[in-house]
Design a protein around this motif. Structure first.
Motif, PDB file in Angstrom:
ATOM      1  N   VAL A  45      37.079  42.893  33.746  1.00 43.41           N
ATOM      2  CA  VAL A  45      37.576  41.565  34.123  1.00 43.41           C
ATOM      3  C   VAL A  45      37.545  40.588  32.954  1.00 43.41           C
ATOM      4  CG1 VAL A  45      36.987  41.800  36.555  1.00 43.41           C
ATOM      5  CG2 VAL A  45      35.279  40.886  34.966  1.00 43.41           C
ATOM      6  N   ARG A  46      36.863  40.938  31.884  1.00 40.80           N
ATOM      7  CA  ARG A  46      36.838  40.051  30.715  1.00 40.80           C
ATOM      8  C   ARG A  46      38.181  39.978  29.998  1.00 40.80           C
ATOM      9  NH1 ARG A  46      31.619  42.398  27.754  1.00 40.80           N
ATOM     10  NH2 ARG A  46      32.535  44.302  28.628  1.00 40.80           N
ATOM     11  N   LEU A  47      39.152  40.783  30.446  1.00 45.28           N
ATOM     12  CA  LEU A  47      40.499  40.684  29.904  1.00 45.28           C
ATOM     13  C   LEU A  47      41.308  39.583  30.574  1.00 45.28           C
ATOM     14  CD1 LEU A  47      39.669  43.375  28.589  1.00 45.28           C
ATOM     15  CD2 LEU A  47      42.019  44.157  28.956  1.00 45.28           C
ATOM     16  N   SER A  48      40.748  38.916  31.576  1.00 49.75           N
ATOM     17  CA  SER A  48      41.415  37.769  32.186  1.00 49.75           C
ATOM     18  C   SER A  48      40.681  36.495  31.792  1.00 49.75           C
ATOM     19  CB  SER A  48      41.457  37.898  33.706  1.00 49.75           C
ATOM     20  OG  SER A  48      40.161  37.854  34.265  1.00 49.75           O
ATOM     21  N   GLY A  49      41.409  35.382  31.814  1.00 54.14           N
ATOM     22  CA  GLY A  49      40.872  34.136  31.298  1.00 54.14           C
ATOM     23  C   GLY A  49      39.566  33.716  31.910  1.00 54.14           C
ATOM     24  N   ASP A  50      39.475  33.755  33.246  1.00 56.41           N
ATOM     25  CA  ASP A  50      38.239  33.311  33.911  1.00 56.41           C
ATOM     26  C   ASP A  50      37.415  34.478  34.432  1.00 56.41           C
ATOM     27  OD1 ASP A  50      39.761  34.180  36.028  1.00 56.41           O
ATOM     28  OD2 ASP A  50      39.592  32.343  37.216  1.00 56.41           O
ATOM     29  N   THR A  51      37.684  35.671  33.949  1.00 53.54           N
ATOM     30  CA  THR A  51      36.993  36.912  34.333  1.00 53.54           C
ATOM     31  C   THR A  51      37.065  37.180  35.837  1.00 53.54           C
ATOM     32  OG1 THR A  51      34.758  35.958  34.597  1.00 53.54           O
ATOM     33  CG2 THR A  51      35.403  36.656  32.387  1.00 53.54           C
ATOM     34  N   SER A  52      38.172  36.810  36.463  1.00 53.36           N
ATOM     35  CA  SER A  52      38.334  37.065  37.896  1.00 53.36           C
ATOM     36  C   SER A  52      39.178  38.302  38.175  1.00 53.36           C
ATOM     37  CB  SER A  52      38.983  35.859  38.577  1.00 53.36           C
ATOM     38  OG  SER A  52      40.307  35.648  38.099  1.00 53.36           O
ATOM     39  N   LEU A  53      39.925  38.782  37.176  1.00 52.67           N
ATOM     40  CA  LEU A  53      40.844  39.892  37.394  1.00 52.67           C
ATOM     41  C   LEU A  53      40.699  40.938  36.296  1.00 52.67           C
ATOM     42  CD1 LEU A  53      44.170  37.968  38.167  1.00 52.67           C
ATOM     43  CD2 LEU A  53      42.741  39.167  39.831  1.00 52.67           C
ATOM     44  N   ALA A  54      40.804  42.191  36.694  1.00 52.12           N
ATOM     45  CA  ALA A  54      41.008  43.286  35.756  1.00 52.12           C
ATOM     46  C   ALA A  54      42.389  43.869  36.024  1.00 52.12           C
ATOM     47  CB  ALA A  54      39.939  44.362  35.947  1.00 52.12           C
ATOM     48  N   CYS A  55      42.884  44.692  35.127  1.00 48.55           N
ATOM     49  CA  CYS A  55      44.140  45.403  35.417  1.00 48.55           C
ATOM     50  C   CYS A  55      44.025  46.135  36.747  1.00 48.55           C
ATOM     51  CB  CYS A  55      44.457  46.402  34.306  1.00 48.55           C
ATOM     52  SG  CYS A  55      44.577  45.694  32.655  1.00 48.55           S
ATOM     53  N   ALA A  56      42.818  46.676  37.000  1.00 51.30           N
ATOM     54  CA  ALA A  56      42.580  47.461  38.210  1.00 51.30           C
ATOM     55  C   ALA A  56      42.538  46.612  39.477  1.00 51.30           C
ATOM     56  CB  ALA A  56      41.274  48.238  38.087  1.00 51.30           C
ATOM     57  N   SER A  57      42.527  45.290  39.360  1.00 49.44           N
ATOM     58  CA  SER A  57      42.565  44.454  40.556  1.00 49.44           C
ATOM     59  C   SER A  57      43.846  44.696  41.342  1.00 49.44           C
ATOM     60  CB  SER A  57      42.464  42.972  40.183  1.00 49.44           C
ATOM     61  OG  SER A  57      41.263  42.694  39.513  1.00 49.44           O
ATOM     62  N   CYS A  58      44.952  44.857  40.626  1.00 47.08           N
ATOM     63  CA  CYS A  58      46.238  45.108  41.271  1.00 47.08           C
ATOM     64  C   CYS A  58      46.663  46.567  41.176  1.00 47.08           C
ATOM     65  CB  CYS A  58      47.320  44.233  40.650  1.00 47.08           C
ATOM     66  SG  CYS A  58      47.083  42.469  40.914  1.00 47.08           S
ATOM     67  N   HIS A  59      46.069  47.309  40.255  1.00 43.69           N
ATOM     68  CA  HIS A  59      46.429  48.717  40.066  1.00 43.69           C
ATOM     69  C   HIS A  59      45.189  49.564  40.341  1.00 43.69           C
ATOM     70  CE1 HIS A  59      50.380  47.741  38.464  1.00 43.69           C
ATOM     71  NE2 HIS A  59      49.810  46.815  37.711  1.00 43.69           N
ATOM     72  N   GLN A  60      44.960  49.851  41.619  1.00 42.44           N
ATOM     73  CA  GLN A  60      43.749  50.537  42.059  1.00 42.44           C
ATOM     74  C   GLN A  60      44.012  52.048  42.155  1.00 42.44           C
ATOM     75  OE1 GLN A  60      42.547  48.556  45.719  1.00 42.44           O
ATOM     76  NE2 GLN A  60      43.021  46.555  44.806  1.00 42.44           N
ATOM     77  N   PRO A  61      43.136  52.855  41.585  1.00 40.37           N
ATOM     78  CA  PRO A  61      43.419  54.289  41.484  1.00 40.37           C
ATOM     79  C   PRO A  61      43.574  54.996  42.826  1.00 40.37           C
ATOM     80  CG  PRO A  61      41.148  53.804  40.859  1.00 40.37           C
ATOM     81  CD  PRO A  61      41.857  52.502  40.950  1.00 40.37           C
ATOM     82  N   ASP A  62      42.817  54.574  43.855  1.00 46.63           N
ATOM     83  CA  ASP A  62      42.919  55.266  45.137  1.00 46.63           C
ATOM     84  C   ASP A  62      44.201  54.909  45.887  1.00 46.63           C
ATOM     85  OD1 ASP A  62      41.986  52.662  45.516  1.00 46.63           O
ATOM     86  OD2 ASP A  62      40.982  53.168  47.391  1.00 46.63           O
ATOM     87  N   LYS A  63      44.986  53.983  45.371  1.00 44.36           N
ATOM     88  CA  LYS A  63      46.289  53.640  45.950  1.00 44.36           C
ATOM     89  C   LYS A  63      47.400  53.953  44.952  1.00 44.36           C
ATOM     90  CE  LYS A  63      44.427  49.896  48.863  1.00 44.36           C
ATOM     91  NZ  LYS A  63      43.019  49.960  48.395  1.00 44.36           N
TER      92      LYS A  63
END
Length: 357
Positions: A45-63
């Motif tokens: 999540v440190r790749l987002s400005g306020d550490t609220s999102l990771a790439c995996a937030s929207c791209h989840q492996p089990d889906k």
């Protein structure tokens, strides 16, 4: 605190049925150390400005690396106006995003996803400093042949990780099709005409088409989503964007009226995991998708002329759905971790997502 996080992503090879023959989807050539680094970055999540999102937030492996939402999550204070596309076999794509505005370079895609204000809203200079302050990243960048953590190195590592997301084990690949799916394959290639646009090993022509998918009114009813939509439309020079109440799709690339409301043909790989469907999530189930195309698509004056009512009977629809389901393989679920700023530690991605929900 975890001293080191090792995330191993197996290079998975699948095969896929084309209209005529079965052809392989081979694993892509990647640097293993960079791919391992990219996987850690993907869940951070440190790749987002306020550490609220990771790439995996929207791209989840089990889906199959989607999120199961009608319209995807966006940065704090915003809302997205499109459905999250799967990353399955994404290294082979000819164009990116539903409107196709990005080409084949995954490095460019990573840059836009990280920096766009309504996505992850990260100043990459800040991201680079965050990475430098993590001794595990310092070690992993060195192991991947990079002198120190850098923005370009991070994007290249993310690119190598995404190239490892390859379909595997689908019945259509293994030849283990049940009778209903075999019949459905004939409909797919024949009466249904699906193969006209859903062709090749990934079942897409990577081209935009207008199929008459209705707009999702939530985009304009919800202020956060409307704000993000206005930002996007203004940036790409779409006229009268404040009063616009339709997603113009590939028009933003050409500014030619006849491309309005056209969107890239989505891959049919991993459909079992990626509902809801269409660029704006307006169709909930595969059965509804089949009904939509059986009726000849939606109502739009620019709709592709090849779309006509199909006249499928219920048994044919059921067989076609069985074949579509056979294009999905094993879940991409993995033991992956995400950084928790509050705890200065890593937790399992599943636990983090459950806590957010």
């Amino acid at each position: 605190m975890l001293k080191k996080l090792t995330l191993i992503c197996t290079l998975l090879a699948g095969t896929s049925a084309m209209a005529q023959d079965t052809v392989p989807i081979p694993p892509m050539d990647v640097d293993a150390a960079r791919a391992e680094l990219g996987k850690r970055l993907f869940y951070d999540v440190r790749l987002s400005g306020d550490t609220s999102l990771a790439c995996a937030s929207c791209h989840q492996p089990d889906k199959a690396f989607t999120d199961g939402e009608t319209l995807s999550t966006a940065y704090t204070g915003a809302g997205h106006f499109r459905n999250t596309p799967t990353l399955a076999n994404v290294g082979y794509r000819d164009a990116w995003l539903h409107d196709g505005r990005l080409g084949t370079n995954l490095n460019d895609v990573a840059r836009e996803m990280i920096t766009e204000t309504y996505l992850m809203n990260m100043d990459m200079r800040i991201m680079q400093e965050r990475l430098k302050q993590d001794p595990v990243y310092v070690e992993m960048f060195a192991a991947a042949g990079m002198s120190e953590p850098s923005n370009g190195g991070a994007r290249n590592a993310l690119m190598d990780f995404m190239k490892t997301i390859v379909s595997r084990g689908a019945p259509a690949d293994t030849g283990d099709l049940p009778a209903a799916a075999e019949r459905g394959k004939g409909i797919f290639q024949g009466k249904g005409g699906c193969v006209t646009c859903h062709s090749g090993p990934r079942f897409t022509d990577d081209k935009p088409h207008n199929t008459g998918v209705p707009d999702n009114p939530d985009i304009w009813a919800e202020p956060e989503r409307h704000s993000a939509f206005v930002t996007y439309a203004k940036f790409f020079g779409i006229p009268d964007y404040m009063n616009l109440r339709e997603d113009m799709g590939a028009y933003l690339r050409t500014h030619e009226a006849d491309t309005s409301r056209s969107f890239l043909t989505p891959t049919l790989r991993e459909l079992t995991w990626t509902a809801p469907y269409m660029h704006n999530g307006t169709i909930a189930t595969l059965a509804e998708v089949v009904d939509f195309y059986d009726a000849g698509g939606g109502d739009d004056p620019l709709k592709d002329a090849r779309l006509k009512p199909l006249g499928l009977v219920p048994s044919e629809k059921a067989d076609l759905i069985a074949y579509l389901e056979s294009l999905s393989g094993e879940s991409f679920d993995t033991d992956a971790y995400v950084w928790r700023e509050d705890d200065f530690d890593y937790v399992l991605i599943e636990d983090w997502l459950n806590a957010k929900n």
